[in-house]
Design a protein around this motif. Structure first.
Motif, PDB file in Angstrom:
ATOM      1  N   PHE A 186      40.643  26.044   6.108  1.00 14.75           N
ATOM      2  CA  PHE A 186      40.698  25.574   7.844  1.00 14.75           C
ATOM      3  C   PHE A 186      39.529  25.104   8.143  1.00 14.75           C
ATOM      4  CE2 PHE A 186      44.006  28.803   7.734  1.00 14.75           C
ATOM      5  CZ  PHE A 186      44.980  28.556   8.758  1.00 14.75           C
ATOM      6  N   ILE A 187      38.128  25.509   7.913  1.00 13.53           N
ATOM      7  CA  ILE A 187      37.272  24.850   8.071  1.00 13.53           C
ATOM      8  C   ILE A 187      36.928  23.400   7.545  1.00 13.53           C
ATOM      9  CG2 ILE A 187      34.707  25.070   7.939  1.00 13.53           C
ATOM     10  CD1 ILE A 187      34.698  27.853   7.882  1.00 13.53           C
ATOM     11  N   GLU A 188      37.281  23.418   6.302  1.00  8.58           N
ATOM     12  CA  GLU A 188      37.180  21.935   5.631  1.00  8.58           C
ATOM     13  C   GLU A 188      38.143  20.990   6.443  1.00  8.58           C
ATOM     14  OE1 GLU A 188      38.428  18.428   3.806  1.00  8.58           O
ATOM     15  OE2 GLU A 188      39.808  19.909   3.866  1.00  8.58           O
ATOM     16  N   ALA A 189      39.373  21.373   6.769  1.00  8.14           N
ATOM     17  CA  ALA A 189      40.308  20.592   7.557  1.00  8.14           C
ATOM     18  C   ALA A 189      40.017  20.223   8.879  1.00  8.14           C
ATOM     19  CB  ALA A 189      41.569  21.286   7.823  1.00  8.14           C
ATOM     20  N   ARG A 190      39.182  21.239   9.741  1.00 11.68           N
ATOM     21  CA  ARG A 190      38.506  20.718  11.060  1.00 11.68           C
ATOM     22  C   ARG A 190      37.477  19.610  10.832  1.00 11.68           C
ATOM     23  NH1 ARG A 190      37.874  25.788  12.605  1.00 11.68           N
ATOM     24  NH2 ARG A 190      35.718  25.963  11.921  1.00 11.68           N
ATOM     25  N   ASP A 191      36.492  19.842   9.777  1.00 10.77           N
ATOM     26  CA  ASP A 191      35.394  18.866   9.552  1.00 10.77           C
ATOM     27  C   ASP A 191      36.014  17.510   9.309  1.00 10.77           C
ATOM     28  OD1 ASP A 191      33.673  20.896   9.868  1.00 10.77           O
ATOM     29  OD2 ASP A 191      33.206  21.324   7.801  1.00 10.77           O
ATOM     30  N   TRP A 192      37.159  17.656   8.323  1.00  9.71           N
ATOM     31  CA  TRP A 192      37.703  16.311   8.082  1.00  9.71           C
ATOM     32  C   TRP A 192      38.202  15.482   9.231  1.00  9.71           C
ATOM     33  CZ3 TRP A 192      43.247  15.437   8.721  1.00  9.71           C
ATOM     34  CH2 TRP A 192      43.613  14.140   8.162  1.00  9.71           C
ATOM     35  N   LEU A 193      38.643  16.205  10.139  1.00 15.47           N
ATOM     36  CA  LEU A 193      39.487  15.546  11.562  1.00 15.47           C
ATOM     37  C   LEU A 193      38.114  15.150  12.087  1.00 15.47           C
ATOM     38  CD1 LEU A 193      41.651  14.849  13.277  1.00 15.47           C
ATOM     39  CD2 LEU A 193      41.498  17.323  14.539  1.00 15.47           C
ATOM     40  N   ARG A 194      37.132  15.723  12.638  1.00 12.61           N
ATOM     41  CA  ARG A 194      36.188  15.373  13.227  1.00 12.61           C
ATOM     42  C   ARG A 194      35.471  14.201  12.497  1.00 12.61           C
ATOM     43  NH1 ARG A 194      33.461  21.493  13.689  1.00 12.61           N
ATOM     44  NH2 ARG A 194      34.708  22.008  15.622  1.00 12.61           N
ATOM     45  N   GLY A 195      35.599  13.923  11.125  1.00  8.20           N
ATOM     46  CA  GLY A 195      35.039  12.875  10.538  1.00  8.20           C
ATOM     47  C   GLY A 195      35.885  11.789  10.995  1.00  8.20           C
ATOM     48  N   LEU A 196      37.136  11.924  10.912  1.00 12.22           N
ATOM     49  CA  LEU A 196      37.892  10.791  11.356  1.00 12.22           C
ATOM     50  C   LEU A 196      37.636  10.136  12.592  1.00 12.22           C
ATOM     51  CD1 LEU A 196      41.276  11.947   9.849  1.00 12.22           C
ATOM     52  CD2 LEU A 196      39.557  10.101   8.605  1.00 12.22           C
ATOM     53  N   ILE A 197      37.469  11.346  13.631  1.00  8.95           N
ATOM     54  CA  ILE A 197      37.208  10.728  15.035  1.00  8.95           C
ATOM     55  C   ILE A 197      35.921  10.048  15.151  1.00  8.95           C
ATOM     56  CG2 ILE A 197      36.717  12.019  17.338  1.00  8.95           C
ATOM     57  CD1 ILE A 197      38.796  14.058  16.905  1.00  8.95           C
ATOM     58  N   SER A 198      35.001  10.614  14.260  1.00  6.18           N
ATOM     59  CA  SER A 198      33.645  10.039  14.399  1.00  6.18           C
ATOM     60  C   SER A 198      33.323   8.564  13.665  1.00  6.18           C
ATOM     61  CB  SER A 198      32.317  11.207  14.116  1.00  6.18           C
ATOM     62  OG  SER A 198      32.590  11.246  12.620  1.00  6.18           O
ATOM     63  N   GLY A 199      34.492   8.305  12.997  1.00  8.18           N
ATOM     64  CA  GLY A 199      34.340   6.978  12.320  1.00  8.18           C
ATOM     65  C   GLY A 199      33.833   7.129  10.779  1.00  8.18           C
ATOM     66  N   GLU A 200      33.552   8.585  10.296  1.00 11.74           N
ATOM     67  CA  GLU A 200      32.909   8.662   9.057  1.00 11.74           C
ATOM     68  C   GLU A 200      33.865   8.084   7.867  1.00 11.74           C
ATOM     69  OE1 GLU A 200      31.826  12.499   8.578  1.00 11.74           O
ATOM     70  OE2 GLU A 200      30.403  12.541  10.174  1.00 11.74           O
ATOM     71  N   PRO A 201      33.400   7.270   6.865  1.00 16.50           N
ATOM     72  CA  PRO A 201      34.387   7.092   5.765  1.00 16.50           C
ATOM     73  C   PRO A 201      34.757   8.123   4.836  1.00 16.50           C
ATOM     74  CG  PRO A 201      31.895   6.526   5.196  1.00 16.50           C
ATOM     75  CD  PRO A 201      32.033   7.050   6.691  1.00 16.50           C
ATOM     76  N   GLU A 202      35.975   8.302   4.616  1.00 21.90           N
ATOM     77  CA  GLU A 202      36.551   9.265   3.981  1.00 21.90           C
ATOM     78  C   GLU A 202      36.011   9.226   2.446  1.00 21.90           C
ATOM     79  OE1 GLU A 202      40.668  10.561   4.368  1.00 21.90           O
ATOM     80  OE2 GLU A 202      41.133   8.563   5.372  1.00 21.90           O
ATOM     81  N   SER A 203      35.740  10.247   1.959  1.00 19.89           N
ATOM     82  CA  SER A 203      35.199  10.432   0.559  1.00 19.89           C
ATOM     83  C   SER A 203      36.187  10.491  -0.320  1.00 19.89           C
ATOM     84  CB  SER A 203      34.240  11.601   0.293  1.00 19.89           C
ATOM     85  OG  SER A 203      34.832  12.784   0.767  1.00 19.89           O
TER      86      SER A 203
END
Length: 319
Positions: free
Chosen positions: A302-319
């Protein structure tokens, strides 16, 4: 300067009395209640009112029986009385004895006093042992025996909890007379709202929720809030809301703690879905059985999925 009364620093616990009840046996399991003030009351509503109005720090009430199911009066009271929180649960084996006035023998018994529920749970034993007996209904398990003591009952014997023998001089005619030797009653300790105790891994969360409206699949939609997050429900009971026919609230026990990521996510989903959610508490299970669930529902997922979504919103590139 006057000294404080001896009871000033002691906590008060309300329970369904008088002494000798199954509720008293449940309260005896609470370590912090020992050497404190135990306040016997006449019914569940009075016990919970004591807590809400500050006469008691906590109340012990029966919430569920393995033979008869949920205790509707307790469930309805928790649904309609604000300002309450379950802080613990306790299990008490439901065992009955047959008692009488001193000097009475089993063969002398033809009239038996018993609470109707206790009577039904001992009926097979009574039919085998006292086939010609008659039943006098009593208002409670202890009241059946008290009528023998104070002379207000015409019964020859009474069905009562074993604890009655610790408080009154009665003749024990038979013990373990219940038809279901595995019968258990679940009790909960209720206080005013407090922060839940830390998760132990063997926890339970209790809730009451209402459906938004009456439409096909509404109950399924509510249950999906738990199923899609890998949460098992150990209790699901419907109770009428009372304002009109066909309107129900649901009493729910879910395996897990509000601080578990999957449970927190489920509660958020339930809050969005339901017009009214009452959080009754997260607390250790009485049986201390560790809650098991698939790895895909672990906190880390759950924590990883939430961090993933926050990264998408902030424009971070997907690893």
């Amino acid at each position: 300067m006057t000294s404080q009364p001896e009871d000033a620093d002691r906590r008060t616990y309300s329970y369904l009395g008088p002494a000798g009840t199954f509720t008293e046996a449940a309260l005896a399991q609470v370590p912090e209640a020992r050497a404190q003030i135990w306040r016997p009351v006449r019914n569940v509503g009075e016990a919970l009112s004591d807590v809400v109005e500050g006469r008691s720090d906590a109340a012990m009430i029966a919430i569920e029986n393995s033979v008869d199911g949920g205790v509707s009066t307790a469930q309805d009271a928790l649904a309609t009385m604000p300002g309450l929180r379950i802080v613990g649960e306790y299990l008490v084996p439901v065992d009955f004895v047959l008692v009488a006035r001193p000097g009475t023998k089993l063969e002398d018994v033809s009239l038996v006093a018993a609470h109707p529920v206790a009577y039904s749970q001992c009926l097979q034993w009574l039919s085998r042992t006292l086939p010609g007996h008659a039943h006098i209904p009593a208002s409670s398990n202890v009241a059946s025996a008290m009528g023998l003591i104070d002379g207000t009952s015409d019964a020859d014997a009474a069905i009562a909890p074993p604890g009655i023998l610790d408080h009154h001089e009665l003749e024990l005619l038979a013990e373990k007379i219940g038809d279901n030797l595995n019968a258990v009653t679940r009790f909960v300790l209720v206080s005013r709202p407090v922060a839940p105790p830390p998760p132990t891994g063997a926890d339970k969360t209790s809730l009451i929720a209402e459906l938004p409206d009456d439409h096909p699949g509404a109950l399924l939609e509510m249950l999906e809030q738990f199923a899609t997050r890998g949460i098992n429900l150990s209790l699901l009971a419907s109770r009428p809301i009372g304002d009109e026919l066909g309107r129900y609230r649901f009493v729910i026990d879910a395996d897990g703690h509000i601080e578990d990521e999957r449970m927190a996510d489920a509660l958020l989903g339930l809050r969005r879905f339901s017009p009214k959610v009452i959080f009754l508490g997260s607390y250790p299970r009485a049986d201390r059985v560790i809650v098991r669930y698939p790895d895909r529902y672990s906190d880390d997922v759950f924590i990883e999925a939430r961090d993933w979504l926050r990264g998408l919103i902030s424009g971070e590139p997907e690893s």
